[in-house]
Write a protein that holds these residues in place. Structure first.
Motif, PDB file in Angstrom:
ATOM      1  N   MET A   1       0.844  -1.193   0.000  1.00 47.94           N
ATOM      2  CA  MET A   1       0.000   0.000   0.000  1.00 47.94           C
ATOM      3  C   MET A   1       0.887   1.254   0.000  1.00 47.94           C
ATOM      4  O   MET A   1       1.834   1.361   0.781  1.00 47.94           O
ATOM      5  N   ILE A   2       0.593   2.159  -0.909  1.00 51.39           N
ATOM      6  CA  ILE A   2       1.334   3.413  -0.981  1.00 51.39           C
ATOM      7  C   ILE A   2       0.723   4.405  -0.011  1.00 51.39           C
ATOM      8  O   ILE A   2      -0.486   4.650  -0.034  1.00 51.39           O
ATOM      9  N   GLN A   3       1.549   4.982   0.854  1.00 47.78           N
ATOM     10  CA  GLN A   3       1.075   5.975   1.801  1.00 47.78           C
ATOM     11  C   GLN A   3       1.613   7.346   1.422  1.00 47.78           C
ATOM     12  O   GLN A   3       2.821   7.528   1.242  1.00 47.78           O
ATOM     13  N   LEU A   4       0.713   8.304   1.298  1.00 49.30           N
ATOM     14  CA  LEU A   4       1.061   9.640   0.836  1.00 49.30           C
ATOM     15  C   LEU A   4       1.087  10.604   2.010  1.00 49.30           C
ATOM     16  O   LEU A   4       0.149  10.638   2.805  1.00 49.30           O
ATOM     17  N   PRO A   5       2.137  11.429   2.140  1.00 48.84           N
ATOM     18  CA  PRO A   5       2.160  12.448   3.200  1.00 48.84           C
ATOM     19  C   PRO A   5       1.283  13.634   2.822  1.00 48.84           C
ATOM     20  O   PRO A   5       1.522  14.298   1.808  1.00 48.84           O
ATOM     21  N   ILE A   6       0.271  13.879   3.626  1.00 46.09           N
ATOM     22  CA  ILE A   6      -0.709  14.922   3.357  1.00 46.09           C
ATOM     23  C   ILE A   6      -0.759  15.881   4.549  1.00 46.09           C
ATOM     24  O   ILE A   6      -0.721  15.452   5.704  1.00 46.09           O
ATOM     25  N   CYS A   7      -0.846  17.178   4.266  1.00 48.92           N
ATOM     26  CA  CYS A   7      -0.988  18.159   5.340  1.00 48.92           C
ATOM     27  C   CYS A   7      -2.321  17.926   6.046  1.00 48.92           C
ATOM     28  O   CYS A   7      -3.371  17.936   5.389  1.00 48.92           O
ATOM     29  N   PRO A   8      -2.339  17.708   7.361  1.00 43.91           N
ATOM     30  CA  PRO A   8      -3.588  17.413   8.061  1.00 43.91           C
ATOM     31  C   PRO A   8      -4.521  18.620   8.185  1.00 43.91           C
ATOM     32  O   PRO A   8      -5.694  18.467   8.506  1.00 43.91           O
ATOM     33  N   VAL A   9      -3.991  19.808   7.930  1.00 45.51           N
ATOM     34  CA  VAL A   9      -4.803  21.015   8.076  1.00 45.51           C
ATOM     35  C   VAL A   9      -5.550  21.348   6.783  1.00 45.51           C
ATOM     36  O   VAL A   9      -6.753  21.585   6.787  1.00 45.51           O
ATOM     37  N   CYS A  10      -4.828  21.353   5.661  1.00 42.84           N
ATOM     38  CA  CYS A  10      -5.441  21.768   4.398  1.00 42.84           C
ATOM     39  C   CYS A  10      -5.652  20.619   3.411  1.00 42.84           C
ATOM     40  O   CYS A  10      -6.157  20.835   2.311  1.00 42.84           O
ATOM     41  N   ASP A  11      -5.209  19.413   3.773  1.00 36.62           N
ATOM     42  CA  ASP A  11      -5.397  18.220   2.943  1.00 36.62           C
ATOM     43  C   ASP A  11      -4.643  18.308   1.626  1.00 36.62           C
ATOM     44  O   ASP A  11      -5.039  17.715   0.623  1.00 36.62           O
ATOM     45  N   GLU A  12      -3.532  19.051   1.606  1.00 31.26           N
ATOM     46  CA  GLU A  12      -2.699  19.158   0.410  1.00 31.26           C
ATOM     47  C   GLU A  12      -1.487  18.233   0.552  1.00 31.26           C
ATOM     48  O   GLU A  12      -0.975  18.033   1.667  1.00 31.26           O
ATOM     49  N   PRO A  13      -0.988  17.665  -0.548  1.00 33.00           N
ATOM     50  CA  PRO A  13       0.205  16.820  -0.459  1.00 33.00           C
ATOM     51  C   PRO A  13       1.442  17.635  -0.094  1.00 33.00           C
ATOM     52  O   PRO A  13       1.585  18.793  -0.510  1.00 33.00           O
ATOM     53  N   VAL A  14       2.328  17.031   0.673  1.00 33.17           N
ATOM     54  CA  VAL A  14       3.552  17.689   1.112  1.00 33.17           C
ATOM     55  C   VAL A  14       4.734  16.774   0.853  1.00 33.17           C
ATOM     56  O   VAL A  14       4.577  15.574   0.624  1.00 33.17           O
ATOM     57  N   ALA A  15       5.930  17.343   0.895  1.00 34.69           N
ATOM     58  CA  ALA A  15       7.161  16.573   0.719  1.00 34.69           C
ATOM     59  C   ALA A  15       8.228  17.149   1.635  1.00 34.69           C
ATOM     60  O   ALA A  15       8.161  18.316   2.035  1.00 34.69           O
ATOM     61  N   ASP A  16       9.217  16.330   1.943  1.00 36.71           N
ATOM     62  CA  ASP A  16      10.312  16.781   2.802  1.00 36.71           C
ATOM     63  C   ASP A  16      11.475  17.311   1.970  1.00 36.71           C
ATOM     64  O   ASP A  16      12.613  17.249   2.378  1.00 36.71           O
ATOM     65  N   GLN A  17      11.178  17.816   0.794  1.00 41.22           N
ATOM     66  CA  GLN A  17      12.208  18.293  -0.113  1.00 41.22           C
ATOM     67  C   GLN A  17      11.780  19.629  -0.704  1.00 41.22           C
ATOM     68  O   GLN A  17      10.940  19.682  -1.599  1.00 41.22           O
ATOM     69  N   PRO A  18      12.313  20.734  -0.220  1.00 38.06           N
ATOM     70  CA  PRO A  18      11.917  22.046  -0.746  1.00 38.06           C
ATOM     71  C   PRO A  18      12.484  22.280  -2.141  1.00 38.06           C
ATOM     72  O   PRO A  18      13.342  21.543  -2.618  1.00 38.06           O
ATOM     73  N   ALA A  19      12.003  23.296  -2.793  1.00 41.21           N
ATOM     74  CA  ALA A  19      12.466  23.591  -4.152  1.00 41.21           C
ATOM     75  C   ALA A  19      13.898  24.104  -4.157  1.00 41.21           C
ATOM     76  O   ALA A  19      14.660  23.858  -5.100  1.00 41.21           O
ATOM     77  N   THR A  20      14.306  24.818  -3.123  1.00 42.22           N
ATOM     78  CA  THR A  20      15.670  25.330  -3.047  1.00 42.22           C
ATOM     79  C   THR A  20      16.446  24.564  -1.995  1.00 42.22           C
ATOM     80  O   THR A  20      15.905  24.167  -0.961  1.00 42.22           O
ATOM     81  N   HIS A  21      17.732  24.335  -2.281  1.00 40.86           N
ATOM     82  CA  HIS A  21      18.602  23.574  -1.376  1.00 40.86           C
ATOM     83  C   HIS A  21      17.986  22.211  -1.049  1.00 40.86           C
ATOM     84  O   HIS A  21      18.121  21.709   0.064  1.00 40.86           O
ATOM     85  N   TRP A  22      17.344  21.595  -2.040  1.00 43.02           N
ATOM     86  CA  TRP A  22      16.615  20.363  -1.804  1.00 43.02           C
ATOM     87  C   TRP A  22      17.536  19.206  -1.474  1.00 43.02           C
ATOM     88  O   TRP A  22      17.132  18.240  -0.831  1.00 43.02           O
ATOM     89  N   THR A  23      18.814  19.262  -1.876  1.00 41.62           N
ATOM     90  CA  THR A  23      19.717  18.153  -1.566  1.00 41.62           C
ATOM     91  C   THR A  23      20.061  18.111  -0.094  1.00 41.62           C
ATOM     92  O   THR A  23      20.591  17.115   0.394  1.00 41.62           O
ATOM     93  N   ASN A  24      19.778  19.181   0.637  1.00 49.25           N
ATOM     94  CA  ASN A  24      20.059  19.197   2.069  1.00 49.25           C
ATOM     95  C   ASN A  24      18.859  18.760   2.904  1.00 49.25           C
ATOM     96  O   ASN A  24      18.941  18.721   4.122  1.00 49.25           O
TER      97      ASN A  24
END
Length: 223
Positions: A1-24
């Motif tokens: 089963m694939i589990q997707l990280p979703i913001c519990p407040v707005c129900d939008e998908p989130v990731a732990d990788q920002p657009a800038t300095h994403w390699t860090n």
């Protein structure tokens, strides 16, 4: 089963990788970002950043593949038995699945494979996650190759000219892979925003019923 990280407040998908300095993003503390606009995950009532809720992807799985999926889950578990050859197995498996996706998204077979907006949304989400992973892999292996070249040649080569040439070649490869990683990261950001929008369309769409495959003969010849 694939589990997707979703913001519990707005129900939008989130990731732990920002657009800038994403390699860090994989070093130290993890902060989560909305895919739609790269803003931080919504705050809780006490002003702290929320932790994402893990939500199962609704895309149904073919019941005939359940046993195979369980075996793959065990084979590639992070804490499973270590075997260097498993990388080859993973690459081979990915090649087969990529071939199937290539066929399934053809101009005719897509009518059967992606009959509803929810199916399209799930595929866009997969594209986003895969692209983000590929960006990280490009960056990591480029750095690893350069480190290997420096360590190996500094330790074993007496020929300073040969050592310098080897390191220069590794540095060129690292630079090319870093460029590729940066482009992939931009692509992942764009597909992440598309996925966020597709989830909204799916949630509000009245086109959930799968269309019939009338007009197709079921044979996919387009790739």
């Amino acid at each position: 089963m694939i589990q997707l990280p979703i913001c519990p407040v707005c129900d939008e998908p989130v990731a732990d990788q920002p657009a800038t300095h994403w390699t860090n993003a994989y070093r130290g503390g993890i902060q989560w970002w909305h895919l739609a606009d790269n803003s931080p995950i919504c705050a809780t009532a006490d002003g702290q950043h929320s932790q994402p809720a893990l939500v199962a992807d609704p895309l149904p799985v073919d019941s005939q593949t359940n046993t195979w999926l369980d075996e793959m889950s065990r084979l590639f578990a992070v804490d499973g038995p270590y075997d260097p050859a498993r990388l080859g197995s993973a690459i081979t498996a990915a090649e087969h699945l990529s071939r199937w996706l290539h066929t399934a998204t053809g101009p005719f077979s897509a009518l059967l494979t992606l009959p509803a907006p929810s199916d399209v949304s799930s595929l866009i989400g997969h594209l986003h996650r895969s692209t983000r992973l590929l960006a990280r892999v490009h960056a990591q292996i480029g750095s690893y190759l350069l480190d290997q070249a420096r360590q190996a040649h500094l330790a074993s080569l007496d020929d300073s000219e040969g050592r310098s040439e080897a390191i220069d070649a590794a540095d060129d490869i690292h630079s090319s892979l870093q460029d590729a990683a940066d482009w992939l990261a931009q692509s992942a950001q764009a597909s992440g925003a598309a996925w966020s929008s597709a989830r909204k369309v799916t949630a509000t769409s009245h086109l959930g019923a799968s269309p019939t495959a009338g007009g197709t003969d079921g044979q996919e010849g387009q790739r």
